[in-house]
Enzyme design. Structure first.
Site, PDB file in Angstrom:
ATOM      1  N   ARG A  71       0.730  -5.460   3.863  1.00 49.53           N
ATOM      2  CA  ARG A  71       0.013  -4.982   5.047  1.00 49.53           C
ATOM      3  C   ARG A  71      -0.145  -6.082   6.054  1.00 49.53           C
ATOM      4  NH1 ARG A  71       0.608  -1.278   2.128  1.00 49.53           N
ATOM      5  NH2 ARG A  71       2.757  -2.084   2.716  1.00 49.53           N
ATOM      6  N   SER A 129      -5.566   4.539   5.574  1.00 51.13           N
ATOM      7  CA  SER A 129      -6.480   3.560   4.573  1.00 51.13           C
ATOM      8  C   SER A 129      -7.362   2.543   5.503  1.00 51.13           C
ATOM      9  CB  SER A 129      -5.749   2.550   3.742  1.00 51.13           C
ATOM     10  OG  SER A 129      -5.029   3.591   2.885  1.00 51.13           O
ATOM     11  N   GLU A 157      -7.973  -2.658   7.297  1.00 51.11           N
ATOM     12  CA  GLU A 157      -6.753  -2.617   7.621  1.00 51.11           C
ATOM     13  C   GLU A 157      -6.198  -2.613   9.324  1.00 51.11           C
ATOM     14  OE1 GLU A 157      -3.935  -0.419   4.600  1.00 51.11           O
ATOM     15  OE2 GLU A 157      -3.239   0.377   6.452  1.00 51.11           O
TER      16      GLU A 157
END
Ligand SMILES: Cc1cc2nc3c(=O)[nH]c(=O)nc-3n(C[C@H](O)[C@H](O)[C@H](O)COP(=O)(O)OP(=O)(O)OC[C@H]3O[C@@H](n4cnc5c(N)ncnc54)[C@H](O)[C@@H]3O)c2cc1C
Length: 396
Positions: free
Chosen positions: A165, A251, A388
């Site tokens: 990520r 998320s 995130e």
């Protein structure tokens, strides 16, 4: 003069204040010109795709937001080597429409990334991933317009330093992804023999279970897409106007990566995955050595920050372990549907990792909930969860 558009209208979390100036690039030329104009004004600027990985504060953004709305998917002539094809896709295309296009054509490699919201141009920013696939395995290069450059240049996937990520783009390399190049498997020869196009080997247990196959098996590419979409819908992880659990940024926290030593302090039941040994550290040039380009300087600087940012207390050569943020949150006493008293922000009723807006929440309410989750997990396990989504005008 402030525009009358708010981030709440342009982000999937439906929060965020006013945008001072919003411009939209619908052709590549437009996009480059609008970006250069924004940069030459000296005011702050921000690139916007589908707004599905952004949390912007209630004060909004005092500067120019460049929205990317370019379209176009090309199968590049000469890129077909019999086993694979090369695609160039403009940044404003919808990621999921691209996946649907490739599945229809029998090109495999991104089928498990079905249902991820947002634009193609944002996909390399955090190296999108799900259900055992990551963009990294098919991305060849991007066309990138550096801040203050006149024209876009090609950056290879290796130069982007894609990771879990993350990429140099997410870590702050300023500019705009104009298009991306992907190399996908061409299953047409196989299809001529088998009568159907198979996807890449299944690499995620839950997906294998849903398809009633073993890890490593190959199944029709269209079935992979269907199963992934169904799994995602059950978790509120596809955008759906009728599902409040999908009013999120996906998320909200990344899975923490810690040293093996730190992971041993957790209860035995804590899920953990050992990571492949790290690449050797990059050797940074001594001061006064060879002159570096601005890009090299940026890469060297941010590489030196990265390790301490994502990894908790790891000595050289110590194995690294990825933990489950969802497990840590649940075990710290925060369950699905949890909300702070009087707040319109809540943990999704289907998935502990998603923070959702139940209707009319402010960015501040999302932030309060995120901080509460972080504090609980840190108090219980001593582990700091990192967000995130990209935060604008907000600190956690
Ligand atoms: C319901 C839901 C499920 C999700 N599931 C997943 C998942 O499974 N896996 C996953 O990885 N992510 C997931 N996400 C997160 C998100 O969809 C991805 O990160 C997506 O790639 C963001 O695309 P976007 O166009 O909406 O980016 P935006 O939110 O518009 O922007 C995100 C960041 O990228 C930058 N950016 C956007 N476009 C460009 C460009 N052309 N050039 C340079 N910078 C750019 C922005 O400035 C910002 O910093 C999910 C989100 C939601 C809401």
């Amino acid at each position: 003069m402030v525009s009358d558009v708010r981030f709440a209208e342009l982000t999937t979390l439906h929060v965020g204040g006013p945008i001072e100036r919003l411009v939209t690039g619908t052709t590549q030329r437009d996009l480059v010109d609008l970006a250069r104009e924004a940069w030459s004004s000296g005011a702050p600027w921000l690139v916007l795709g589908g707004g599905s990985n952004l949390l912007v504060g209630d004060d909004g953004f005092a500067g120019t937001v460049v929205r990317v709305a370019t379209r176009g998917i090309e199968v590049l002539p000469g890129g077909d080597d019999g086993a694979s094809v090369l695609l160039r896709v403009q940044a404003g295309e919808s990621w999921d429409e691209l996946v649907a296009f490739t599945v229809d054509r029998g090109y495999s490699g991104i089928e498990a990334l079905s249902g991820i919201p947002g634009s193609v141009g944002a996909a390399p920013v955090q190296n999108i991933g799900a259900y055992g696939q990551e963009l990294e395995s098919t991305l060849v290069a991007i066309e990138f317009l550096d801040e203050f450059a006149d024209e876009p240049r090609r950056m290879t996937a290796a130069e982007l330093e894609l990771g879990y990520r993350t990429s140099v783009l997410k870590r702050g390399l300023p500019g705009i992804v104009i298009s991306i190049e992907l190399r996908l498997h061409d299953t047409s020869a196989e299809r001529a023999v088998l009568g159907e196009a198979l996807g890449q080997p299944i690499a995620y247990g839950q997906l294998a279970d849903a398809l009633h196959v073993q890890l490593g098996d190959r199944v029709p590419i269209a079935s992979v897409r269907q199963s992934v979409l169904a799994l995602r819908a059950a978790k509120g992880m596809v955008l759906d106007d009728t599902d409040l659990d999908s009013v999120s940024a996906g998320s909200f926290f990344t899975n923490p990566i810690v040293s093996e030593r730190v992971s041993r302090t957790l209860p035995g039941a804590a899920p953990r995955w050992y990571l492949a040994p790290d690449e050797p550290d990059a050797v940074l040039p001594l001061a006064g050595g060879l002159a570096q380009s601005p890009l090299d300087e940026f890469l060297a600087l941010e590489a030196s920050f990265e390790a301490s940012d994502t990894v908790t207390d790891a000595g050289a050569g110590e194995p690294l372990v990825k933990l489950s943020a969802a497990w840590l949150i649940e075990q710290s006493g925060i369950h699905r549907g949890f909300t702070l008293p009087g707040s319109r922000a809540a943990i999704s009723s289907k998935h502990t990792l998603a923070l959702t807006n139940r209707g009319g929440a402010s960015a501040d309410e999302i932030v309060q909930l995120a901080r509460f989750v972080q504090h609980r997990v840190q108090a219980e396990f001593g582990i700091v969860l990192h967000p995130e989504p990209v935060l604008v005008g907000i600190e956690l």
